[in-house]
Motif scaffolding. Structure first.
Motif, PDB file in Angstrom:
ATOM      1  N   LEU A 175       4.806   4.625   2.908  1.00  0.00           N
ATOM      2  CA  LEU A 175       5.388   5.905   3.322  1.00  0.00           C
ATOM      3  C   LEU A 175       5.551   5.969   4.834  1.00  0.00           C
ATOM      4  O   LEU A 175       6.540   6.490   5.349  1.00  0.00           O
ATOM      5  CB  LEU A 175       4.510   7.066   2.851  1.00  0.00           C
ATOM      6  CG  LEU A 175       4.595   7.463   1.383  1.00  0.00           C
ATOM      7  CD1 LEU A 175       3.587   8.563   1.081  1.00  0.00           C
ATOM      8  CD2 LEU A 175       5.995   7.927   1.028  1.00  0.00           C
ATOM      9  N   THR A 205      -7.170  -1.174  -2.423  1.00  0.00           N
ATOM     10  CA  THR A 205      -5.818  -0.665  -2.661  1.00  0.00           C
ATOM     11  C   THR A 205      -4.766  -1.358  -1.806  1.00  0.00           C
ATOM     12  O   THR A 205      -3.574  -1.162  -2.032  1.00  0.00           O
ATOM     13  CB  THR A 205      -5.756   0.848  -2.386  1.00  0.00           C
ATOM     14  OG1 THR A 205      -6.163   1.106  -1.030  1.00  0.00           O
ATOM     15  CG2 THR A 205      -6.654   1.620  -3.329  1.00  0.00           C
ATOM     16  N   ALA A 232       6.468   8.520  -4.309  1.00  0.00           N
ATOM     17  CA  ALA A 232       5.075   8.117  -4.103  1.00  0.00           C
ATOM     18  C   ALA A 232       4.142   8.876  -5.039  1.00  0.00           C
ATOM     19  O   ALA A 232       3.170   8.315  -5.558  1.00  0.00           O
ATOM     20  CB  ALA A 232       4.672   8.364  -2.651  1.00  0.00           C
ATOM     21  N   CYS A 266      10.619   4.434  -3.773  1.00  0.00           N
ATOM     22  CA  CYS A 266       9.252   4.014  -3.465  1.00  0.00           C
ATOM     23  C   CYS A 266       8.754   2.961  -4.446  1.00  0.00           C
ATOM     24  O   CYS A 266       8.184   1.943  -4.049  1.00  0.00           O
ATOM     25  CB  CYS A 266       8.327   5.232  -3.463  1.00  0.00           C
ATOM     26  SG  CYS A 266       6.681   4.903  -2.809  1.00  0.00           S
ATOM     27  N   SER A 315     -10.537   1.522   0.497  1.00  0.00           N
ATOM     28  CA  SER A 315      -9.377   1.315   1.359  1.00  0.00           C
ATOM     29  C   SER A 315      -8.903  -0.133   1.333  1.00  0.00           C
ATOM     30  O   SER A 315      -7.732  -0.417   1.581  1.00  0.00           O
ATOM     31  CB  SER A 315      -9.704   1.729   2.797  1.00  0.00           C
ATOM     32  OG  SER A 315     -10.795   0.975   3.306  1.00  0.00           O
ATOM     33  N   SER A 332       0.864  -1.177   0.000  1.00  0.00           N
ATOM     34  CA  SER A 332       0.000   0.000   0.000  1.00  0.00           C
ATOM     35  C   SER A 332       0.901   1.228   0.000  1.00  0.00           C
ATOM     36  O   SER A 332       1.769   1.368   0.867  1.00  0.00           O
ATOM     37  CB  SER A 332      -0.893   0.001   1.245  1.00  0.00           C
ATOM     38  OG  SER A 332      -1.501   1.262   1.424  1.00  0.00           O
ATOM     39  N   THR A 333       0.731   2.109  -0.967  1.00  0.00           N
ATOM     40  CA  THR A 333       1.629   3.261  -1.098  1.00  0.00           C
ATOM     41  C   THR A 333       1.624   4.119   0.154  1.00  0.00           C
ATOM     42  O   THR A 333       2.676   4.588   0.611  1.00  0.00           O
ATOM     43  CB  THR A 333       1.215   4.111  -2.313  1.00  0.00           C
ATOM     44  OG1 THR A 333       1.145   3.283  -3.467  1.00  0.00           O
ATOM     45  CG2 THR A 333       2.224   5.221  -2.560  1.00  0.00           C
ATOM     46  N   LEU A 334       0.454   4.331   0.756  1.00  0.00           N
ATOM     47  CA  LEU A 334       0.358   5.177   1.947  1.00  0.00           C
ATOM     48  C   LEU A 334       1.082   4.544   3.133  1.00  0.00           C
ATOM     49  O   LEU A 334       1.856   5.202   3.830  1.00  0.00           O
ATOM     50  CB  LEU A 334      -1.107   5.433   2.294  1.00  0.00           C
ATOM     51  CG  LEU A 334      -1.374   6.288   3.541  1.00  0.00           C
ATOM     52  CD1 LEU A 334      -0.712   7.647   3.394  1.00  0.00           C
ATOM     53  CD2 LEU A 334      -2.861   6.438   3.797  1.00  0.00           C
ATOM     54  N   ILE A 391       1.562   7.188  -7.781  1.00  0.00           N
ATOM     55  CA  ILE A 391       0.129   7.495  -7.874  1.00  0.00           C
ATOM     56  C   ILE A 391      -0.242   7.949  -9.285  1.00  0.00           C
ATOM     57  O   ILE A 391      -1.307   7.598  -9.818  1.00  0.00           O
ATOM     58  CB  ILE A 391      -0.242   8.566  -6.841  1.00  0.00           C
ATOM     59  CG1 ILE A 391      -0.071   8.003  -5.418  1.00  0.00           C
ATOM     60  CG2 ILE A 391      -1.673   9.055  -7.037  1.00  0.00           C
ATOM     61  CD1 ILE A 391      -0.215   9.031  -4.327  1.00  0.00           C
TER      62      ILE A 391
END
Length: 287
Positions: free
Chosen positions: A69, A160, A218, A233, A157, A64-66, A222
């Motif tokens: 991070l 992803t 990131a 990333c 949510s 998950s990209t978020l 996206i």
């Protein structure tokens, strides 16, 4: 170069790091992981009457990209004092030698990154136990069928967290192992940047560079821009390496391993050269 001095220095720094009160940040991080990965998967399971695999939240952490991070930023906060260069640093430097000190710091960095990821892995697995079975040969329906069963009613949510590029290409065990390896190498690169820039007396620039590499990378992920492969990333996200529909590689995993290892090696060489040439005679540097 002395392997014994390198190991002793790394062990000392690692012990100081483990006993730092800043380690309580791990509890905050695990709370965020529970709310952002474990709970959404559990809610999705209740919606379709299924239970997710125990390894799936672990795979979601690194894909998950978020969340990806969050994990490096949490590590940077825990390693805020790396490398430690206070008044006691000079005595340690003269006792172990400059090259041994740099390599000891690198070994300590590897130990800290492995401990950090191990704590995250264990904490997430314990948080997932009430919702997931311990055994299972493959991905659950929560990962593979959730979006198809609910359509537009599916939680974004959840969709992803485990992209189809991941579960269509490998099993959950391979996804977790490969993803955590890439994340470990990413943390190693970020720490090596801090080590080199600290010796160059531009540590704030190193912190800014790490943050910029993560955030800009990131953003390119996206936007699905080809420029994303120039940043850590994209290389740390296992699912990005695979085509979403075919069993074809977009970028071989070994390329990402080489990207991180070469970057860390270059920063280490720079740190060694700088440590050899820099004068540490003045205590005024550490006032």
């Amino acid at each position: 170069m002395s392997a014994r001095k390198i190991a002793l220095h790394a062990r000392m720094e690692y012990s100081l790091w483990l006993t730092n009160p800043r380690m309580s940040i791990l509890l905050v991080l695990l709370t965020l992981i529970h709310s952002m990965a474990v709970q959404p998967l559990a809610q999705a399971g209740r919606q379709i009457g299924a239970r997710f695999h125990l390894l799936e939240p672990l795979a979601a952490l690194c894909n998950s990209t978020l969340i990806l991070l969050m994990l490096p930023i949490g590590f940077l906060i825990l390693m805020a004092g790396f490398p430690r260069m206070d008044r006691g640093f000079l005595l340690q430097l003269y006792r172990v030698g400059r090259l041994n000190w740099v390599l000891g710091e690198l070994l300590y960095l590897c130990m800290a990154a492995a401990t950090y990821l191990g704590a995250v892995l264990l904490g997430t697995a314990l948080c997932s136990l009430p919702y997931a079975p311990i055994t299972g040969p493959g991905w659950s329906a929560v990962a593979t069928d959730y979006a198809g069963l609910l359509g537009e009613a599916a939680l974004k949510s959840v969709t992803t967290l485990l992209p189809k590029n991941l579960y269509q290409q490998m099993g959950p065990g391979a996804a977790v192992a490969g993803s955590f390896l890439l994340l470990f190498l990413c943390l190693l690169l970020m720490g090596a940047v801090l080590l080199a820039t600290s010796l160059l007396r531009v540590k704030p620039l190193g912190i800014a560079a790490d943050a910029a590499l993560l955030l800009v990378g990131a953003g390119f992920v996206i936007l699905d821009s080809p420029w994303m492969w120039g940043f850590p990333c994209a290389h740390a996200l296992t699912w990005l390496h695979y085509h979403p529909y075919f069993r074809a590689l977009v970028c071989p995993l070994w390329v990402s391993w080489l990207y991180f290892l070469l970057g860390a090696a270059l920063m280490t060489v720079l740190a060694c050269v700088t440590a050899k040439r820099r004068s540490f005679d003045s205590m005024l540097e550490f006032d």
